[in-house]
Design a protein around this motif. Sequence first.
Motif, PDB file in Angstrom:
ATOM      1  N   ALA A 180     -12.261  46.311 -28.068  1.00 47.12           N
ATOM      2  CA  ALA A 180     -12.132  47.498 -27.234  1.00 47.12           C
ATOM      3  C   ALA A 180     -10.734  47.536 -26.633  1.00 47.12           C
ATOM      4  CB  ALA A 180     -13.181  47.476 -26.128  1.00 47.12           C
ATOM      5  N   LYS A 181     -10.312  48.733 -26.244  1.00 45.36           N
ATOM      6  CA  LYS A 181      -9.035  48.887 -25.545  1.00 45.36           C
ATOM      7  C   LYS A 181      -9.170  50.030 -24.550  1.00 45.36           C
ATOM      8  CE  LYS A 181      -6.757  52.053 -28.829  1.00 45.36           C
ATOM      9  NZ  LYS A 181      -7.885  52.223 -29.781  1.00 45.36           N
ATOM     10  N   SER A 182      -8.250  50.072 -23.619  1.00 46.03           N
ATOM     11  CA  SER A 182      -8.215  51.157 -22.642  1.00 46.03           C
ATOM     12  C   SER A 182      -6.782  51.662 -22.534  1.00 46.03           C
ATOM     13  CB  SER A 182      -8.706  50.663 -21.273  1.00 46.03           C
ATOM     14  OG  SER A 182      -8.600  51.690 -20.318  1.00 46.03           O
ATOM     15  N   SER A 183      -6.525  52.827 -23.089  1.00 52.50           N
ATOM     16  CA  SER A 183      -5.167  53.376 -23.087  1.00 52.50           C
ATOM     17  C   SER A 183      -4.666  53.629 -21.678  1.00 52.50           C
ATOM     18  CB  SER A 183      -5.130  54.678 -23.895  1.00 52.50           C
ATOM     19  OG  SER A 183      -5.485  54.441 -25.242  1.00 52.50           O
ATOM     20  N   LYS A 184      -5.572  54.014 -20.790  1.00 54.14           N
ATOM     21  CA  LYS A 184      -5.188  54.324 -19.410  1.00 54.14           C
ATOM     22  C   LYS A 184      -5.531  53.187 -18.447  1.00 54.14           C
ATOM     23  CE  LYS A 184      -5.603  59.321 -20.079  1.00 54.14           C
ATOM     24  NZ  LYS A 184      -6.240  60.582 -19.603  1.00 54.14           N
ATOM     25  N   GLY A 186      -8.285  51.947 -17.541  1.00 50.44           N
ATOM     26  CA  GLY A 186      -9.356  52.210 -16.597  1.00 50.44           C
ATOM     27  C   GLY A 186     -10.729  52.188 -17.233  1.00 50.44           C
ATOM     28  N   ARG A 187     -10.824  52.872 -18.389  1.00 46.27           N
ATOM     29  CA  ARG A 187     -12.107  52.978 -19.082  1.00 46.27           C
ATOM     30  C   ARG A 187     -11.889  52.786 -20.578  1.00 46.27           C
ATOM     31  NH1 ARG A 187     -16.606  57.641 -17.841  1.00 46.27           N
ATOM     32  NH2 ARG A 187     -18.167  56.977 -19.389  1.00 46.27           N
ATOM     33  N   ILE A 188     -12.849  52.167 -21.243  1.00 46.26           N
ATOM     34  CA  ILE A 188     -12.711  51.877 -22.672  1.00 46.26           C
ATOM     35  C   ILE A 188     -12.611  53.160 -23.483  1.00 46.26           C
ATOM     36  CG2 ILE A 188     -14.101  51.086 -24.642  1.00 46.26           C
ATOM     37  CD1 ILE A 188     -14.783  48.614 -23.099  1.00 46.26           C
ATOM     38  N   ASP A 189     -11.717  53.133 -24.498  1.00 44.38           N
ATOM     39  CA  ASP A 189     -11.537  54.264 -25.402  1.00 44.38           C
ATOM     40  C   ASP A 189     -12.586  54.259 -26.502  1.00 44.38           C
ATOM     41  OD1 ASP A 189      -9.212  54.489 -23.965  1.00 44.38           O
ATOM     42  OD2 ASP A 189      -7.883  53.861 -25.588  1.00 44.38           O
ATOM     43  N   GLY A 190     -12.762  55.429 -27.128  1.00 41.13           N
ATOM     44  CA  GLY A 190     -13.445  55.520 -28.425  1.00 41.13           C
ATOM     45  C   GLY A 190     -14.945  55.336 -28.386  1.00 41.13           C
ATOM     46  N   ASN A 191     -15.510  55.382 -29.588  1.00 42.83           N
ATOM     47  CA  ASN A 191     -16.961  55.271 -29.707  1.00 42.83           C
ATOM     48  C   ASN A 191     -17.391  54.329 -30.821  1.00 42.83           C
ATOM     49  OD1 ASN A 191     -16.286  56.678 -31.980  1.00 42.83           O
ATOM     50  ND2 ASN A 191     -17.617  58.432 -31.598  1.00 42.83           N
ATOM     51  N   ALA A 192     -16.463  53.491 -31.323  1.00 45.87           N
ATOM     52  CA  ALA A 192     -16.820  52.549 -32.393  1.00 45.87           C
ATOM     53  C   ALA A 192     -17.947  51.624 -31.932  1.00 45.87           C
ATOM     54  CB  ALA A 192     -15.599  51.723 -32.798  1.00 45.87           C
ATOM     55  N   HIS A 193     -18.021  51.372 -30.645  1.00 41.23           N
ATOM     56  CA  HIS A 193     -19.014  50.464 -30.091  1.00 41.23           C
ATOM     57  C   HIS A 193     -20.424  51.047 -30.217  1.00 41.23           C
ATOM     58  CE1 HIS A 193     -15.060  49.782 -28.665  1.00 41.23           C
ATOM     59  NE2 HIS A 193     -15.151  50.746 -27.779  1.00 41.23           N
TER      60      HIS A 193
END
Length: 273
Positions: A180-184, A186-193
């Motif tokens: 997972a990563k968080s570009s900002k 604050g909150r995790i990006d994407g929906n791969a999870h």
Amino acid sequence: MIDIFKDVAHQIASFEDDPSKAGRPTGSAKGGFSFEGLVAKGLNQVIGALRGLHGATPHSVLVGTLSPRKLKTNDGIFAISKDQRQIVFRMRNIISGETLTTPIVVKEQWLKRTYKVEEWYDGKIAELSSKGWIPEDGEVFSGHNYSKIHKGLTIEFDGTVLFIEKGALCWKVLLECKSAKSSKKGRIDGNAHERFAYQNLEYLELAALYPRTQLILLTNDAFVRYKNKYHTGFGVHGIRLSNAFAWYDFDMVSTASQYVRLFKRWHAWLEGK
């Protein structure tokens, strides 16, 4: 050895891919692939540490019974043996190759990390029909043709680890890597999870057919550094499913200390503890 475990654990847990880029199509990010490669690199170091144990020997791996052969795959497959126990690793980018020791021979089925979903779908077709969920006519996959809708399709896991004693499979671990990563920040990006939730349910069906298996989700620690619903959800789902289904066995590793704990568990098993 513990220092190697700690170093590998830190490398894996601290991984974070580059921030998401505006305009990049959904699904085009490669973070999951690079994380999987990092996990394989770390496992190579763990394998190297286990090779250094007193009395441990490295082995290449053959499959079959009457005429053992190499498995046709681009994956790396490698085994460590100590006394009457072996740990066999299979994953892309795992070290492989010839050794000076005699290869160990395992059943080909034990090394599977890709499964045809028809193994557990086909037996439920009649029940789906009784629910009225299968179109009777008018569609390509209707009536008796419905079972062709999933024919040949598979579910794949990133790797597998076998634990063998005296030639018998004690248990088999299926590895799935999710970063997972968080570009900002604050909150995790994407929906791969969210796709893992589907894979987890497929594992539930698979485990009913293949006893003595365990699914381990390997993640980076971004899952516990940034706000998200996934990490808790994975755990809640795992508890719910394990309470409801005796054959379901799930574990999740995200932080450096959890990776160290996992590697120490494998080490202790190989030592007969």
